[in-house]
Scaffold this motif. Structure first.
Motif, PDB file in Angstrom:
ATOM      1  N   THR A 127      40.533  -0.708 -25.240  1.00 35.64           N
ATOM      2  CA  THR A 127      40.695  -2.278 -25.195  1.00 35.64           C
ATOM      3  C   THR A 127      40.661  -2.195 -26.228  1.00 35.64           C
ATOM      4  O   THR A 127      41.695  -3.120 -26.876  1.00 35.64           O
ATOM      5  N   ALA A 128      39.407  -1.354 -27.311  1.00 34.24           N
ATOM      6  CA  ALA A 128      39.601  -2.700 -28.822  1.00 34.24           C
ATOM      7  C   ALA A 128      41.075  -1.646 -29.789  1.00 34.24           C
ATOM      8  O   ALA A 128      41.422  -2.518 -30.421  1.00 34.24           O
ATOM      9  N   ARG A 129      41.391  -1.043 -29.472  1.00 32.66           N
ATOM     10  CA  ARG A 129      42.613  -0.509 -30.383  1.00 32.66           C
ATOM     11  C   ARG A 129      43.637  -1.157 -29.978  1.00 32.66           C
ATOM     12  O   ARG A 129      44.448  -1.996 -30.504  1.00 32.66           O
ATOM     13  N   VAL A 158      36.308  -3.827 -38.401  1.00 34.91           N
ATOM     14  CA  VAL A 158      38.091  -4.340 -37.720  1.00 34.91           C
ATOM     15  C   VAL A 158      37.825  -5.927 -39.074  1.00 34.91           C
ATOM     16  O   VAL A 158      36.697  -6.224 -39.606  1.00 34.91           O
ATOM     17  N   GLU A 159      38.935  -6.154 -39.418  1.00 28.01           N
ATOM     18  CA  GLU A 159      39.435  -7.326 -40.076  1.00 28.01           C
ATOM     19  C   GLU A 159      38.815  -8.424 -39.163  1.00 28.01           C
ATOM     20  O   GLU A 159      38.377  -8.689 -37.636  1.00 28.01           O
ATOM     21  N   GLU A 160      38.242  -9.346 -39.900  1.00 24.76           N
ATOM     22  CA  GLU A 160      37.011 -10.591 -39.231  1.00 24.76           C
ATOM     23  C   GLU A 160      38.905 -11.575 -38.801  1.00 24.76           C
ATOM     24  O   GLU A 160      37.728 -11.954 -37.969  1.00 24.76           O
ATOM     25  N   HIS A 161      39.650 -11.641 -38.971  1.00 29.01           N
ATOM     26  CA  HIS A 161      39.840 -12.878 -37.986  1.00 29.01           C
ATOM     27  C   HIS A 161      40.499 -11.873 -36.914  1.00 29.01           C
ATOM     28  O   HIS A 161      40.420 -12.700 -35.418  1.00 29.01           O
ATOM     29  N   LEU A 162      40.463 -10.843 -36.625  1.00 25.42           N
ATOM     30  CA  LEU A 162      40.100  -9.827 -35.566  1.00 25.42           C
ATOM     31  C   LEU A 162      38.887  -9.633 -34.406  1.00 25.42           C
ATOM     32  O   LEU A 162      39.372  -9.316 -33.064  1.00 25.42           O
ATOM     33  N   SER A 163      37.806 -10.129 -35.239  1.00 20.34           N
ATOM     34  CA  SER A 163      36.589  -9.282 -34.976  1.00 20.34           C
ATOM     35  C   SER A 163      36.477  -9.807 -33.097  1.00 20.34           C
ATOM     36  O   SER A 163      35.753  -9.727 -32.371  1.00 20.34           O
ATOM     37  N   ARG A 164      36.836 -11.666 -33.692  1.00 13.41           N
ATOM     38  CA  ARG A 164      36.016 -12.335 -32.371  1.00 13.41           C
ATOM     39  C   ARG A 164      36.494 -12.333 -30.802  1.00 13.41           C
ATOM     40  O   ARG A 164      36.506 -12.122 -29.846  1.00 13.41           O
ATOM     41  N   HIS A 165      37.900 -11.712 -31.402  1.00 12.38           N
ATOM     42  CA  HIS A 165      38.855 -11.453 -29.829  1.00 12.38           C
ATOM     43  C   HIS A 165      38.567 -10.075 -29.495  1.00 12.38           C
ATOM     44  O   HIS A 165      39.083  -9.611 -28.206  1.00 12.38           O
ATOM     45  N   ILE A 166      38.823  -9.867 -29.692  1.00 16.79           N
ATOM     46  CA  ILE A 166      38.384  -7.390 -30.132  1.00 16.79           C
ATOM     47  C   ILE A 166      37.117  -8.004 -29.357  1.00 16.79           C
ATOM     48  O   ILE A 166      37.258  -6.667 -28.656  1.00 16.79           O
ATOM     49  N   LEU A 167      35.989  -8.728 -29.750  1.00 21.00           N
ATOM     50  CA  LEU A 167      34.696  -8.365 -29.358  1.00 21.00           C
ATOM     51  C   LEU A 167      34.905  -9.111 -27.948  1.00 21.00           C
ATOM     52  O   LEU A 167      34.070  -8.200 -26.975  1.00 21.00           O
ATOM     53  N   GLU A 168      35.274  -9.943 -27.685  1.00 24.07           N
ATOM     54  CA  GLU A 168      35.676 -10.792 -26.294  1.00 24.07           C
ATOM     55  C   GLU A 168      36.327  -9.579 -25.281  1.00 24.07           C
ATOM     56  O   GLU A 168      36.202  -9.646 -24.044  1.00 24.07           O
ATOM     57  N   ALA A 169      37.482  -8.898 -26.212  1.00 27.22           N
ATOM     58  CA  ALA A 169      38.665  -8.096 -24.626  1.00 27.22           C
ATOM     59  C   ALA A 169      37.344  -7.734 -24.591  1.00 27.22           C
ATOM     60  O   ALA A 169      37.094  -6.481 -23.060  1.00 27.22           O
ATOM     61  N   ALA A 198      27.678  -5.834 -26.968  1.00 31.48           N
ATOM     62  CA  ALA A 198      28.364  -6.132 -28.331  1.00 31.48           C
ATOM     63  C   ALA A 198      27.718  -6.926 -29.003  1.00 31.48           C
ATOM     64  O   ALA A 198      27.854  -8.207 -28.367  1.00 31.48           O
ATOM     65  N   ILE A 199      27.769  -6.228 -30.398  1.00 28.19           N
ATOM     66  CA  ILE A 199      27.454  -7.444 -31.476  1.00 28.19           C
ATOM     67  C   ILE A 199      28.906  -7.377 -32.437  1.00 28.19           C
ATOM     68  O   ILE A 199      29.022  -6.817 -32.594  1.00 28.19           O
ATOM     69  N   GLN A 200      28.837  -8.605 -33.395  1.00 31.95           N
ATOM     70  CA  GLN A 200      29.525  -8.123 -34.533  1.00 31.95           C
ATOM     71  C   GLN A 200      28.549  -9.264 -35.866  1.00 31.95           C
ATOM     72  O   GLN A 200      27.665  -9.762 -35.712  1.00 31.95           O
ATOM     73  N   ILE A 201      28.457  -8.425 -36.649  1.00 28.15           N
ATOM     74  CA  ILE A 201      27.649  -8.630 -37.893  1.00 28.15           C
ATOM     75  C   ILE A 201      28.806  -8.420 -39.345  1.00 28.15           C
ATOM     76  O   ILE A 201      29.510  -8.259 -40.056  1.00 28.15           O
ATOM     77  N   ASP A 202      28.823  -9.287 -40.186  1.00 26.67           N
ATOM     78  CA  ASP A 202      29.528  -9.589 -41.513  1.00 26.67           C
ATOM     79  C   ASP A 202      29.056  -8.220 -41.997  1.00 26.67           C
ATOM     80  O   ASP A 202      28.185  -7.589 -42.384  1.00 26.67           O
TER      81      ASP A 202
END
Length: 116
Positions: A21-23, A63-74, A90-94
């Motif tokens: 899914t992430a890929r 992952v690139e920051e502009h893609l991160s939220r979309h990947i996280l939600e997917a 799942a979490i994301q950090i800067d």
């Protein structure tokens, strides 16, 4: 180019689903740490000192920051994190800085030049 680190804690039987899914949603690769152990709001049951829980994997995706939220939600949708308790989180950090990612930067630059 700026990056985010998505950290996924997931049941080991869903690791391949999360990676695929992430890929599909823009991630270029991942690091998988196998056989992690986690505990949620309920303590794990034991049987003669052995825990009766499924193994977890920890996935690290830069992952690139502009893609991160979309990947996280997917990932959350595919692995049913919000609909089935204990499935994973799942979490994301800067990420302040990263080295060794120039090949990814070149690929992402071509893919994202129309989007950003």
């Amino acid at each position: 180019m700026h990056f985010k680190l998505i950290i996924v804690f997931v049941e080991d039987d869903k690791t391949d689903l999360v990676l695929d899914t992430a890929r599909e949603n823009g991630a270029k690769g991942a690091t998988v740490v196998n056989n992690a152990r986690g505990e949620g709001t309920k303590q794990s049951k034991t049987f003669f000192g052995l825990t009766l829980e499924t193994q977890r994997d920890v996935l690290l995706l830069l992952v690139e920051e502009h893609l991160s939220r979309h990947i996280l939600e997917a990932i959350a949708k595919a692995a049913q994190f919000d609909s089935k308790p204990g499935t994973g989180i799942a979490i994301q950090i800067d990420v302040e800085d990263a080295v060794g990612v120039m090949h990814q930067v070149e690929l992402l630059t071509h893919e994202l030049e129309d989007k950003i």
